[in-house]
Design an enzyme around this catalytic site. Structure first.
Site, PDB file in Angstrom:
ATOM      1  N   GLU A 192       0.741  -1.216   0.136  1.00 56.43           N
ATOM      2  CA  GLU A 192       0.072   0.129  -0.043  1.00 56.43           C
ATOM      3  C   GLU A 192       0.838   1.203   0.105  1.00 56.43           C
ATOM      4  O   GLU A 192       1.723   1.287   0.536  1.00 56.43           O
ATOM      5  CB  GLU A 192      -1.061  -0.015   1.311  1.00 56.43           C
ATOM      6  CG  GLU A 192      -1.898   1.109   1.031  1.00 56.43           C
ATOM      7  CD  GLU A 192      -3.079   1.172   2.123  1.00 56.43           C
ATOM      8  OE1 GLU A 192      -4.241   1.996   2.051  1.00 56.43           O
ATOM      9  OE2 GLU A 192      -2.643   0.848   3.189  1.00 56.43           O
ATOM     10  N   ALA A 327       2.268  -1.047  10.664  1.00 60.26           N
ATOM     11  CA  ALA A 327       1.444  -2.199  10.384  1.00 60.26           C
ATOM     12  C   ALA A 327       0.492  -2.182   9.059  1.00 60.26           C
ATOM     13  O   ALA A 327       0.503  -0.766   8.610  1.00 60.26           O
ATOM     14  CB  ALA A 327       0.533  -2.603  11.684  1.00 60.26           C
ATOM     15  N   MET A 328       0.400  -3.180   8.440  1.00 63.03           N
ATOM     16  CA  MET A 328      -0.616  -3.178   7.316  1.00 63.03           C
ATOM     17  C   MET A 328      -1.597  -4.334   7.223  1.00 63.03           C
ATOM     18  O   MET A 328      -0.980  -5.401   7.545  1.00 63.03           O
ATOM     19  CB  MET A 328       0.782  -3.034   6.032  1.00 63.03           C
ATOM     20  CG  MET A 328      -0.096  -3.296   4.623  1.00 63.03           C
ATOM     21  SD  MET A 328      -1.042  -1.879   4.505  1.00 63.03           S
ATOM     22  CE  MET A 328      -2.289  -2.495   3.121  1.00 63.03           C
ATOM     23  N   GLU A 329      -2.663  -3.959   6.747  1.00 65.53           N
ATOM     24  CA  GLU A 329      -3.893  -4.646   6.819  1.00 65.53           C
ATOM     25  C   GLU A 329      -3.877  -5.927   5.864  1.00 65.53           C
ATOM     26  O   GLU A 329      -5.152  -6.213   5.558  1.00 65.53           O
ATOM     27  CB  GLU A 329      -5.172  -3.920   6.696  1.00 65.53           C
ATOM     28  CG  GLU A 329      -5.383  -3.013   5.474  1.00 65.53           C
ATOM     29  CD  GLU A 329      -5.070  -1.742   5.562  1.00 65.53           C
ATOM     30  OE1 GLU A 329      -3.889  -1.343   6.123  1.00 65.53           O
ATOM     31  OE2 GLU A 329      -5.439  -0.811   5.004  1.00 65.53           O
ATOM     32  N   GLU A 363      -5.956  -2.785  12.376  1.00 60.27           N
ATOM     33  CA  GLU A 363      -5.894  -3.314  11.282  1.00 60.27           C
ATOM     34  C   GLU A 363      -6.952  -4.381  11.252  1.00 60.27           C
ATOM     35  O   GLU A 363      -7.330  -4.750  10.045  1.00 60.27           O
ATOM     36  CB  GLU A 363      -4.480  -4.128  11.290  1.00 60.27           C
ATOM     37  CG  GLU A 363      -3.174  -3.535  11.514  1.00 60.27           C
ATOM     38  CD  GLU A 363      -3.105  -2.114  10.538  1.00 60.27           C
ATOM     39  OE1 GLU A 363      -3.627  -2.047   9.445  1.00 60.27           O
ATOM     40  OE2 GLU A 363      -2.316  -0.991  11.063  1.00 60.27           O
ATOM     41  N   HIS A 366      -9.790  -2.702   9.613  1.00 58.99           N
ATOM     42  CA  HIS A 366      -9.705  -2.658   7.996  1.00 58.99           C
ATOM     43  C   HIS A 366      -9.929  -3.781   7.130  1.00 58.99           C
ATOM     44  O   HIS A 366     -10.339  -3.651   5.913  1.00 58.99           O
ATOM     45  CB  HIS A 366      -7.976  -2.535   7.684  1.00 58.99           C
ATOM     46  CG  HIS A 366      -7.555  -0.892   7.766  1.00 58.99           C
ATOM     47  ND1 HIS A 366      -8.147  -0.089   7.233  1.00 58.99           N
ATOM     48  CD2 HIS A 366      -6.386  -0.717   8.335  1.00 58.99           C
ATOM     49  CE1 HIS A 366      -7.432   1.121   7.277  1.00 58.99           C
ATOM     50  NE2 HIS A 366      -6.359   0.700   7.931  1.00 58.99           N
TER      51      HIS A 366
END
Ligand code: BES
Ligand code: ZN
Length: 952
Positions: A192, A327-329, A363, A366
């Protein structure tokens, strides 16, 4: 005929009921006339690397061809640090065309072939296609000898390879050290917003949702993870293994993820049967248990709250040793910085626990807001990020009430108000085209203002109605994309799901025309109201003037650092108007009164006589309040007489608003300081800490500027004023979350101000810790303080650096690094920066927070700033322009400046960057912030000086 029919549906789909009717809904800006233009006017098109004309000149992809399914095969080699891959993209041609434009960045494309459905059916080999590359737009064009036919499906097969990326984007390598001192490598993705194109050629825009079938080849010492559960593993000749994953649900490219690593995990099962696992490097396995408990609780919470099942059979949460953001979802495979997921009971503080809980809550939210329903384009990223941030509040309050997250949420709104009250702010929905600009959209406005206005709307509509509305929104737009208006419609639409809907009306047997009218009215009201919060930047100020029982309200744009007397004030106010859902309470009753202020001025009548009025009850509204006449004095009198007559959050917001009004030249500093005098009796810790925060801030400002008389007097005042509470603090982890946070804040201040008992106790604990070879457990609430005191001697500093290298706890490492950055010795600070640049002992991911911390140290501020100026090019090799770290480095090393010379220096530096083609929104924010600081000091330093003289 088929074609014209499809176009008709397509045009309708742009309107209100996008794709309720049809399967595919892409809001195209391009028509086949763009292609005709290509044929007519080749000069208007860019040139590809090989010198040929590139057939597409827009940053956004055309929509003549859309992806349906990707078959992706990836084989990373963790020894040679590269990967080979291939993919077969099934596409649907919507308009006849002779080229397909895809995103691709830094990939070597070896072979591209095209097959029609017929080719596939008769197993005919694909036709080889010519590929043109236009790196400026990160696009490739596949040229097709004969036009593709509209409404037919085709398969594009692409073989490609690349090195595993060096940074934190695309498919990149990350390393970690084992307890035994061995360095190991893993490969991980982070896409992202626009980096999927670095891992595989794709239609890398959120609107192009598709299904993905992923296969990963690996060595047997590794495991592979991806969004979906594994279906099978195939053994290949030579001992390699190939994992095949289930096909994903329909989703955007930025959510695709895969990891090859040798991590260990813990697992549990949510009430719905979803398998949840936490993965971390083998030696950090013991720190994964809290995350498992929290993610199971939170997943249960969201499935219930949204009344929508999490649609995948598993959810993995992975702690990645090198990670750029928090963090990344990624759907089903959420990736985290280690400090955002791991909890070490020995070294993680209560604030660390809250952070881990918040990030998991964010997250997981999301997985619905963002993954299931995605914004159409990055201009509305706040729909993802604002919602996920808002849901943190809702979910953590229920799952972990003991963390008392409410007051932190309020603080978050205050943080973004600082930013949003500068003229350089931007509307929540903001144009974004280039990758850099899109990255910049992930800022405080999208996250925090987004969350705060949603909270305000919830308070206005009622929790129940708001919840119903967002469930309706999620259900209606599942596996699709949405925009602002879709949300507002869902929030005001009272139709039941069973009602038939058409053109924005709802019909049912039980509900008649009057219902329709109510719906329309409410719909318009919410939409109009929310347009004033999302389409215009800034925050309103409500000015209250009370005469007897009559209240005169006035709204204006609140500007930090611009005074009403300033010549530019008038122009900056023009055309700003909000629909403000105001609330107020009075001394006479507990009732909460409500009103919508839609015009510049308005008058209200109070039902009874009252000694004070407080607006913005519980600070749920996104606006600042100023009381003219005797308004402030009446409130201050009440605080001094009995502060508990006002609600705790109202006390916090009075402190906040008073100091904001000082910055805007509407209230004198001594009045705001007088308001804090009642704090000696304050029983609410968040309110006490809010007052302390401002006093500390003034201390740091005057200390940095070497205004020694004021600094000394402030120190004296703080120690004298807070002595009773400081002396009450124990040096152990006990009490409620806020008791513990108060302890950390007060002891940190006391030691910073060289309060002898504090230094003595911290020194004692530090020596014991050193003597125990780092084995002694120091209470986590005071760990950072003890380390910081210990770091002031050379022996202590060196020992801390050694421990930094050895520690396996990210929470501890952060505390040590902070402590190291508080040294008064510039050569030690410089050594830290060098280690951060080298990226071995201090990882590159920690460089931005390190520079920020050094710049906050009065002995390091110049050092950090000079370093940034002189090493800008090197920094840009580590982080992308527009990324989190770059923005943090810029603002972290400059925004505390408060002199004209410094302003000039920063201005010159930014101008030189602009001349090199680097332009960022943060430049203007920083310049405005410094100007504001200068003005604040000019006006308020003499007042602060005098106030202290009469107060100590
Ligand atoms: N979607 C973001 C990750 C992200 C950030 C992608 C910036 C692209 C650019 C993720 O959901 C996120 O918001 N992470 C936050 C943590 C959160 C708890 C505020 C972060 O990384 O700081
Ligand atoms: Zn997010």
């Amino acid at each position: 005929m088929a074609n014209s029919h499809r176009k008709l549906i397509f045009n309708i789909s742009i309107g209100f009921y996008c794709s309720a009717v049809i399967q595919i809904c892409i809001c195209s800006q391009f028509t086949s006339s763009s292609i005709d233009q290509f044929n007519k006017d080749r000069g208007a098109f860019p040139v590809a690397i090989n010198g040929e004309i590139f057939p597409w000149h827009e940053l956004r992809l055309p929509t003549m061809v859309i992806p349906l399914h990707y078959d992706l095969f990836v084989h990373p080699n963790l020894t040679s640090l590269d990967f080979v891959a291939s993919e077969k993209i099934e596409v649907l041609v919507r308009d006849a065309t002779q080229f397909i434009i895809l995103h691709s960045k830094d990939l070597e494309i070896m072979n591209v072939t095209l097959q029609s459905e017929e080719d596939l059916r008769y197993r005919r080999p694909g036709r080889k296609l010519t590929v043109l590359s236009y790196p400026a737009h990160e696009q490739i064009a596949l040229l097709i000898p004969e036009k593709l036919t509209a409404d037919l499906r085709y398969s594009v097969t692409i073989d490609f390879q690349a090195k595993l990326a060096d940074g934190f984007e695309g498919f990149y390598k990350s390393t970690y050290r084992t307890l035994g001192g061995e360095t190991r490598t893993i490969a991980v993705t982070d896409f992202e917003p626009t980096q999927a194109r670095m891992a595989f050629p794709c239609f890398d825009e959120p609107l192009f949702k598709a299904n993905f079938s992923i296969k990963i080849r690996r060595e047997s010492r590794h495991i592979a993870l991806s969004n979906m559960p594994k279906v099978k593993t195939i053994e290949l000749e030579g001992g390699l293994l190939e994992d095949h994953f289930e096909t994903t649900v329909k989703m955007s490219t930025y959510l695709v993820a895969y990891i090859v690593c040798d991590f260990n995990s813990v697992s549990g099962t949510a009430s719905s049967g979803v398998k949840v696992s936490i993965h971390a490097a083998p030696d950090k396995w013991s720190q994964t248990h809290y995350a498992l408990e929290a993610s199971l609780k939170l997943l249960d919470f969201y499935e219930n709250y949204f009344d929508i099942h999490y649609p995948l059979a598993k959810l993995d949460l992975v702690a990645i040793p090198d990670f750029e953001s928090g963090a990344m979802e990624n759907w089903g495979l959420v990736t985290y910085r280690e400090t955002s997921l791991l909890f070490d009971p020995k070294t993680s503080s209560t604030s660390d626990k809250l952070w881990v809980t918040r990030v998991i809550a964010h997250e997981l939210a999301h997985q619905w807001f963002g993954n299931l329903v995605t914004m159409e384009w990055w201009n509305d990223i706040w729909l993802n990020e604002g919602f996920a941030t808002y849901m943190e509040l809702i979910s953590v309050n229920v799952t972990y009430p003991e963390l008392q997250f409410d007051d932190d949420f309020l603080d978050m709104c205050f943080e973004v108000i600082k930013r949003d009250s500068l003229n350089s702010s931007h509307p929540l929905s903001n144009q974004a085209e280039t990758s850099t600009h899109i990255k910049e959209m992930f800022d405080a406005v999208s996250y925090k203002k987004g969350a705060c206005i949603l909270n305000m709307l919830k308070d206005f509509l009622s929790e129940e109605k708001f919840k119903k509305g967002i469930i309706r929104y999620l259900k209606k737009f599942s596996y699709r994309n949405a925009k602002n208006d879709d949300l507002w419609s869902s929030l005001s639409d009272d139709c039941l799901e069973s009602d038939s809907t058409s053109g924005g009306f709802c019909y049912s047997d039980s509900k008649t025309a009057s219902n329709t009218l109510t719906f329309l009215r409410e719909n318009v009201e919410v939409k109009q109201m929310m347009a004033t919060w999302t389409l215009q930047k800034g925050i309103p100020l409500v000015v209250v003037n009370r005469e007897g029982r009559s209240l005169r309200l006035q709204q204006e744009r609140f500007l930090n650092g611009v005074f009403k007397e300033d010549p530019e004030w008038g122009a900056l106010q023009e055309r700003y108007l909000w629909h403000i859902p105001v609330t107020y309470s009075t001394s006479s009753s507990n009732a909460i009164h409500r009103h919508i202020l839609k015009s510049k001025t308005d008058t209200l009548d109070l039902p009874e006589k009252t000694s004070w009025v407080k607006f913005n009850v519980d600070s749920n509204g996104y606006y600042i309040v100023h009381y003219e006449g005797r308004g402030w004095d009446q409130l201050i009198t009440q605080l001094n007489q009995n502060h508990t007559f006002l609600r705790p959050k109202d006390r916090i917001s009075l402190i906040h608003d008073a100091f904001q009004l000082v910055s805007a030249g509407r209230l004198t500093l001594d009045k705001a300081l007088d308001l804090t005098r009642y704090l000696q009796h304050e029983t609410s810790i968040p309110a006490l800490l809010k007052g302390l925060e401002y006093l500390e801030l003034f201390y740091h400002i005057t200390e940095r500027r070497n205004v020694s008389d004021v600094t000394e007097n402030l120190k004296h005042y703080l120690l004298q004023y807070f002595k009773p509470v400081i002396d009450m603090q124990s040096w152990c982890d006990e009490g409620s979350v806020w008791d513990r946070r108060l302890r950390s804040a007060l002891l940190k201040l006391a030691c910073y101000l060289n309060h002898a008992p504090c230094i003595q106790k911290a020194t004692e604990l530090f020596s014991q810790w050193m003597e125990s070879s780092g084995k002694l457990n120091i209470p986590t609430d005071v760990l950072k303080i003890v380390y910081s005191v210990g770091a002031q001697t050379t022996a202590g500093w060196n020992y801390l650096l050694e421990q930094y290298e050895l520690s396996l706890s990210g929470a501890e490492k952060n505390k040590i690094l902070y402590a190291l950055s508080t040294s008064k010795h510039q050569e030690k600070l410089m050594k830290l920066i060098e280690l951060g640049m080298e990226g071995k002992v201090i990882k590159t991911q920690d460089l931005a927070p390190l520079l920020h911390a050094i710049a906050r140290n009065p002995k390091g501020q110049q050092l950090a700033w000079n370093f940034v100026k002189e090493n800008w090019i090197h920094l840009l090799k580590k982080f992308e322009l527009g990324s989190f770290p770059i923005r943090m480095i810029i603002s972290g090393t400059t925004s505390h400046f408060s002199s004209k010379d410094e302003l000039q220096e920063v201005k010159l530096f930014f101008e030189s960057l602009k001349a090199q083609g680097s332009h960022l929104e943060i430049f203007q924010i920083v310049l405005e912030t410094i100007s504001k600081n200068i003005k604040w000091l000019e006006k308020n330093l003499p007042i602060l000086r005098n106030w202290l003289l009469i107060s100590i």
